[in-house]
Design a protein around this motif. Structure first.
Motif, short mmCIF file in Angstrom:
data_model
loop_
_atom_site.label_atom_id
_atom_site.label_comp_id
_atom_site.label_asym_id
_atom_site.label_seq_id
_atom_site.Cartn_x
_atom_site.Cartn_y
_atom_site.Cartn_z
N THR A 10 -98.17 -20.83 -0.31
CA THR A 10 -99.69 -21.18 0.19
C THR A 10 -99.70 -22.72 0.47
N VAL A 11 -100.85 -23.10 1.28
CA VAL A 11 -101.04 -24.46 1.66
C VAL A 11 -100.71 -25.49 0.44
N LYS A 12 -101.41 -25.00 -0.54
CA LYS A 12 -101.17 -25.94 -1.69
C LYS A 12 -99.62 -26.27 -2.26
N GLU A 13 -98.88 -25.18 -2.23
CA GLU A 13 -97.41 -25.23 -2.32
C GLU A 13 -96.86 -25.96 -1.40
N VAL A 14 -97.05 -25.86 -0.22
CA VAL A 14 -96.49 -26.60 0.84
C VAL A 14 -96.75 -28.11 0.91
N ALA A 15 -98.05 -28.44 0.70
CA ALA A 15 -98.36 -29.67 0.37
C ALA A 15 -97.56 -30.49 -0.82
N ALA A 41 -108.20 -15.42 6.21
CA ALA A 41 -108.54 -16.50 6.54
C ALA A 41 -107.80 -17.56 6.03
N THR A 42 -106.70 -17.08 5.18
CA THR A 42 -105.69 -18.16 4.60
C THR A 42 -104.50 -18.25 5.38
N TRP A 43 -104.00 -19.46 5.26
CA TRP A 43 -102.63 -19.76 5.79
C TRP A 43 -101.56 -19.43 4.84
N ARG A 44 -100.38 -18.79 5.38
CA ARG A 44 -99.09 -18.69 4.55
C ARG A 44 -97.92 -19.18 5.29
N PHE A 45 -96.90 -19.67 4.50
CA PHE A 45 -95.85 -20.14 5.06
C PHE A 45 -94.41 -19.72 4.39
N LYS A 46 -93.24 -19.20 5.12
CA LYS A 46 -92.25 -18.98 4.61
C LYS A 46 -91.45 -20.14 4.21
N ARG A 47 -90.62 -20.18 3.17
CA ARG A 47 -90.01 -21.10 2.64
C ARG A 47 -88.78 -21.63 3.80
N SER A 48 -88.24 -20.61 4.04
CA SER A 48 -86.92 -20.74 4.92
C SER A 48 -87.48 -21.43 6.51
N ASP A 49 -88.82 -20.89 6.99
CA ASP A 49 -89.35 -21.34 7.86
C ASP A 49 -89.41 -23.16 7.90
N ILE A 50 -89.97 -23.34 6.87
CA ILE A 50 -90.56 -24.80 6.33
C ILE A 50 -89.20 -25.59 6.24
N ASP A 51 -88.28 -25.07 5.67
CA ASP A 51 -86.84 -25.72 5.60
C ASP A 51 -86.17 -26.16 6.88
N GLY A 52 -86.24 -25.01 7.94
CA GLY A 52 -85.91 -25.21 9.10
C GLY A 52 -86.59 -26.17 9.83
N TRP A 53 -87.92 -26.40 9.62
CA TRP A 53 -89.04 -27.20 10.42
C TRP A 53 -88.57 -28.69 9.74
N ILE A 54 -88.20 -28.93 8.62
CA ILE A 54 -87.63 -30.38 8.13
C ILE A 54 -86.34 -30.73 8.69
N ALA A 55 -85.51 -29.69 8.74
CA ALA A 55 -84.37 -29.98 9.23
C ALA A 55 -84.39 -30.36 10.89
N ALA A 56 -85.34 -29.80 11.73
CA ALA A 56 -85.49 -30.12 13.15
C ALA A 56 -86.21 -31.32 13.08
N GLN A 57 -87.22 -31.77 11.99
CA GLN A 57 -87.83 -33.10 12.20
C GLN A 57 -86.70 -34.22 11.91
N SER A 58 -85.96 -33.87 11.02
CA SER A 58 -84.73 -34.84 10.84
C SER A 58 -84.11 -35.36 12.03
#
Length: 64
Positions: A10-15, A41-58
Motif C-alpha cells: 500500500t502507499v503507507k507500506e511503500v512510504a 481509487a487506491t494505489w498499489r505497488f509490487k515490491r519487486s517493482d519498487i526494488d527495481g526502481w530503487i536500483a535504477a535511481q541508484s
C-alpha cells in the motif's frame, strides 16, 4: 505462492519502506515516476517493482 518480492504494498507500506512521507509516494505515483497501479481509487505497488526502481535511481544518481 506469494513471496516477499511478489507482495503488493500500500502507499503507507511503500512510504515506510522508502522512509518518506505518504504524500511523496502519492506524488511520485501520480507523476508516473514510481511504478504502481490503481485498484479502484487506491494505489498499489509490487515490491519487486519498487526494488527495481530503487536500483535504477541508484544507478542514475551515480552516473552509471
Amino acid at each position: 505462492m506469494n513471496t516477499a518480492a511478489d507482495s503488493v504494498m500500500t502507499v503507507k507500506e511503500v512510504a515506510e519502506y522508502l522512509r518518506v512521507n505518504q504524500r511523496t509516494v502519492y506524488r511520485l505515483a501520480v507523476d508516473r515516476k514510481l511504478p504502481g497501479f490503481k485498484v479502484g481509487a487506491t494505489w498499489r505497488f509490487k515490491r519487486s517493482d519498487i526494488d527495481g526502481w530503487i536500483a535504477a535511481q541508484s544507478t542514475a544518481n551515480t552516473g552509471g
